[in-house]
Design an enzyme around this catalytic site. Structure first.
Site, PDB file in Angstrom:
ATOM      1  N   SER A  34      -6.774   2.979   3.415  1.00  0.00           N
ATOM      2  CA  SER A  34      -6.026   2.305   2.346  1.00  0.00           C
ATOM      3  C   SER A  34      -6.959   1.648   1.334  1.00  0.00           C
ATOM      4  CB  SER A  34      -5.055   1.271   2.940  1.00  0.00           C
ATOM      5  OG  SER A  34      -4.126   0.858   1.983  1.00  0.00           O
ATOM      6  N   LYS A  42       0.340   3.740  -2.806  1.00  0.00           N
ATOM      7  CA  LYS A  42      -0.668   4.795  -2.806  1.00  0.00           C
ATOM      8  C   LYS A  42      -0.063   6.188  -2.634  1.00  0.00           C
ATOM      9  CE  LYS A  42      -4.387   1.712  -1.450  1.00  0.00           C
ATOM     10  NZ  LYS A  42      -3.997   0.444  -0.889  1.00  0.00           N
ATOM     11  N   SER A 100       0.794  -1.236   0.000  1.00  0.00           N
ATOM     12  CA  SER A 100       0.000   0.000   0.000  1.00  0.00           C
ATOM     13  C   SER A 100       0.819   1.275   0.000  1.00  0.00           C
ATOM     14  CB  SER A 100      -0.974  -0.001   1.176  1.00  0.00           C
ATOM     15  OG  SER A 100      -2.051  -0.863   0.881  1.00  0.00           O
TER      16      SER A 100
END
Length: 176
Positions: free
Chosen positions: A73, A17, A14
């Site tokens: 997330s 991102k 993640s």
């Protein structure tokens, strides 16, 4: 500064991102602009993947999606933002890789905007530091990342407010 294995290629999960947010902030002038979440935004987002809770047909702002991207997330938020900015996830990923190259990242290759696993999706600690340094120049990103929670108002499909929470335990005070 100390570094260890800074150029070793790793699966970023993640932390991908962070680059997604950078591309969005560099390409969207009006963060209050409304975006409709589409069914295709859930492609590849399995039942066990993290989601922000957006629903197909829901109209939300780019800023709502950024909070949904970074606090819980949300993988569907990443895909929605990618499609909104570039017309498709694939075109957005091309922007991600081109921007990484522009920033001098030599050990990075993105395959998606959300960080879901793919053997060809990788970066290095050094490259992520470069990307993070770039996105932290945006006040909007700093605001999102300093938020422990964010409440999204009612939308065209969801009548109640929802609160996204930052789940990183190091950011929560002990009495929270």
């Amino acid at each position: 500064l100390y570094e260890k294995n800074a150029e070793e290629k790793r699966y970023p999960a993640s932390t991908t991102k962070i680059m997604t947010a950078l591309i969005v902030l560099e390409n969207v002038q009006d963060l209050t602009q409304k975006v409709t979440v589409l069914e295709e935004d859930f492609n590849g987002v399995g039942a066990d993947a993290s989601k922000a809770g957006f629903v197909v047909g829901e109209e939300v702002t780019v800023m709502d999606l950024l909070y949904g991207l970074m606090l819980p997330s949300g993988n569907e938020a990443a895909n929605t933002l990618a499609r909104f900015v570039s017309g498709s996830v694939d075109a957005f990923v091309e922007k991600m890789n081109a921007r990484a190259t522009d920033l001098g990242c030599t050990g990075t290759h993105f395959v998606n905007p959300n960080g879901l696993h793919d053997d060809n999706h990788y970066t290095t600690a050094h490259d992520m530091a470069v990307i993070a340094s770039e996105v932290y120049q945006f006040e909007e990103f700093r605001t999102v990342m300093q938020s422990l929670q964010y409440t999204i108002g009612a939308t065209n499909l969801v009548s109640e407010t929802r609160t996204f929470q930052q789940n990183h335990k190091m950011l929560w005070p002990e009495n929270a």
